[in-house]
Motif scaffolding. Structure first.
Motif, short mmCIF file in Angstrom:
data_model
loop_
_atom_site.label_atom_id
_atom_site.label_comp_id
_atom_site.label_asym_id
_atom_site.label_seq_id
_atom_site.Cartn_x
_atom_site.Cartn_y
_atom_site.Cartn_z
N VAL A 32 0.84 -1.21 0.00
CA VAL A 32 0.00 0.00 0.00
C VAL A 32 0.88 1.26 0.00
O VAL A 32 0.59 2.23 -0.72
N GLU A 33 1.96 1.24 0.77
CA GLU A 33 2.89 2.38 0.77
C GLU A 33 3.53 2.55 -0.61
O GLU A 33 3.70 3.67 -1.10
N ALA A 34 3.88 1.42 -1.24
CA ALA A 34 4.48 1.47 -2.58
C ALA A 34 3.51 2.10 -3.57
O ALA A 34 3.90 2.94 -4.39
N TRP A 35 2.24 1.71 -3.50
CA TRP A 35 1.22 2.29 -4.40
C TRP A 35 1.06 3.78 -4.12
O TRP A 35 1.06 4.60 -5.05
N ASP A 36 0.95 4.13 -2.85
CA ASP A 36 0.68 5.52 -2.45
C ASP A 36 1.86 6.43 -2.78
O ASP A 36 1.68 7.57 -3.23
N GLU A 37 3.09 5.93 -2.58
CA GLU A 37 4.29 6.74 -2.78
C GLU A 37 4.91 6.52 -4.16
O GLU A 37 5.95 7.10 -4.47
N LYS A 38 4.29 5.63 -4.95
CA LYS A 38 4.82 5.25 -6.27
C LYS A 38 6.27 4.78 -6.16
O LYS A 38 7.13 5.15 -6.97
N SER A 39 6.52 3.95 -5.17
CA SER A 39 7.89 3.56 -4.84
C SER A 39 8.21 2.13 -5.28
O SER A 39 7.68 1.17 -4.73
#
Length: 441
Positions: free
Chosen positions: A395-402
């Motif tokens: 979810v953090e990867a999706w939100d931060e485009k990371s």
């Protein structure tokens, strides 16, 4: 008596006719004024909706019916959204399963790299549906059973913390039906269960009948010998891969014989076995496309051609009746006891409070009240912490485009053997998901 308006998001899904039939079968419990179908694939929805319109005209002509691709039309003046969307449809599911297998890693729809890829596609689409509902019907409730439920639930917790969303999964329901059948009960509704875990990652710790008699020893014994395979074939998913899954629960249970497990744990405990018994050319997605997909669309076309559903082979998805139970609990404050995916907040006392856990809840008009399951053993706690971290990182990867965080999520998954394999899979998944995932940096 109030009649309710329902939007089914995923109007082109093969599960939608079964949901409609199930709603019609329960009209005395949940009266319906109108049903709206919403999908971003107009042509696919047209076939399913065409058949469902005929079914509704024959069984309940008083119910208003709409099919649309317009959010304003779909989400205005409704009480419930029932969401079961599949971002990327079965074509992308096939890639979710086959790309990891190419690297010698389990290829599965909701577990490991496949589940992570599917989650990265689903988050934005589910959030968009929630936003449509809140724009056009701010008092409505969003009943989400879109997969991968664990990642979607974490995304809604983090990114839409004040929305009226209930996250639920049908797999424990299906397993409880098999348990009931195994010990000679008519229905899972004769049982009351204690359970804890993450979605597709949990354990039953207590099962009683309505008089309070302990049923767990009998069920544990059955699972230790046969897994969840029962004599009642009608309760089984028809495909061979499902029967293998139900049988493999015997080996999963061996790790903690005091409990009975969710079937999906086999992917985390026996990944080498799963890869060895997988065909990288023909996966579950192919089975579904050739089986369920062909059957449901074929039946729908037949209904449209004949102008009647009289001889249709479409059937009620019995285990989907939990959706009616959930809507009724909200509508009528029934205080139904149900397994939901909710923020932990102490339900599991020795576990991180913000993690989305799957536990029994009492559901009423204000939503779910989780029932405290107490402390959990070190074995389950360690497994769950690792898997919860994967879900949060996605979810953090999706939100931060990371891309860094997505690589970390893949590396942390129990199913993936090394950071290098994780990186190789990520490159392939990223290429396959162009246009579905955010542009990662």
């Amino acid at each position: 008596m109030k009649k309710f308006s329902i939007t089914i998001a995923g109007g082109g899904s093969t599960f939608t006719p079964g949901i409609v039939l199930m709603l019609l079968d329960n009209l005395e419990k949940l009266p319906i004024d109108q049903i709206k179908f919403f999908d971003n694939d107009k042509e696919r929805q047209k076939t399913i909706a065409g058949a469902c319109r005929i079914i509704l005209n024959e069984k309940a002509p008083e119910i208003r019916f709409t099919e649309t691709t317009d959010p304003a039309e779909a989400f205005t003046d409704i009480d419930f959204v029932m969401a079961h969307i599949r971002s990327g449809k079965y074509a992308m599911r096939e890639k979710d399963e086959k790309i990891p297998l190419k690297h010698g890693v389990v290829g599965q729809e909701t577990c490991g790299p496949g589940g992570i890829a599917y989650g990265m596609r689903s988050i934005g689409d589910v959030l968009e549906l929630v936003d449509f509902m809140e724009t056009y019907s701010p008092d409505a409730w969003f009943l989400n059973y879109s997969n991968p439920a664990a990642i979607v639930a974490e995304a809604t917790r983090k990114l839409r913390p004040n929305s009226k969303i209930l996250n639920i999964c049908d797999m424990p329901i299906g397993i409880e039906e098999l348990m009931a059948s195994a010990i000679g009960l008519e229905s899972r509704k004769e049982m009351e269960v204690d359970y804890y875990g993450l979605n597709h990652f949990g354990w039953w710790t207590g099962i009683r009948d309505k008089e309070g008699n302990d049923l767990l020893p009998q069920i544990r014994e059955h699972v230790s010998k046969f897994g969840y395979v029962t004599e009642d074939q009608s309760l089984q998913h028809a495909d061979a891969s499902w029967n293998n899954t139900f049988a493999k629960a015997k080996d999963v249970q061996a790790l903690d014989p005091e409990t009975v497990p969710n079937t999906y744990l086999k992917y985390y405990f026996y990944p080498d076995y799963e890869v060895a018994h997988s065909n990288p050319e023909v996966t579950r997605a192919n089975e579904v496309m050739e089986g369920r997909e062909t059957f449901v669309f074929g039946e729908c076309r037949k209904i449209i051609e004949n102008g009647t559903a009289a001889d249709s082979g479409l059937h009620i998805d019995e285990h989907a009746s939990y959706i009616v139970d959930l809507a009724r609990a909200i509508a009528y404050n029934t205080k139904e006891r149900m397994l939901l995916i909710v923020e932990n907040n102490g339900a599991i006392s020795n576990f991180e409070p913000t993690t989305m856990v799957e536990v029994p809840c009492i559901v009423g008009s204000n939503g779910p009240e989780p029932l405290v399951q107490g402390e959990i053993p070190r074995f389950q706690k360690g497994l769950m912490e690792q898997q919860a971290a994967v879900e949060k990182l996605v979810v953090e990867a999706w939100d931060e485009k990371s891309s860094q965080k997505l690589w970390q999520a893949l590396t942390l998954s129990r199913i993936v053997p090394s950071a290098q394999v994780a990186k190789d899979i990520l490159e392939d998944l990223q290429e396959a998901n162009k246009g579905y995932w955010p542009e990662l940096r």
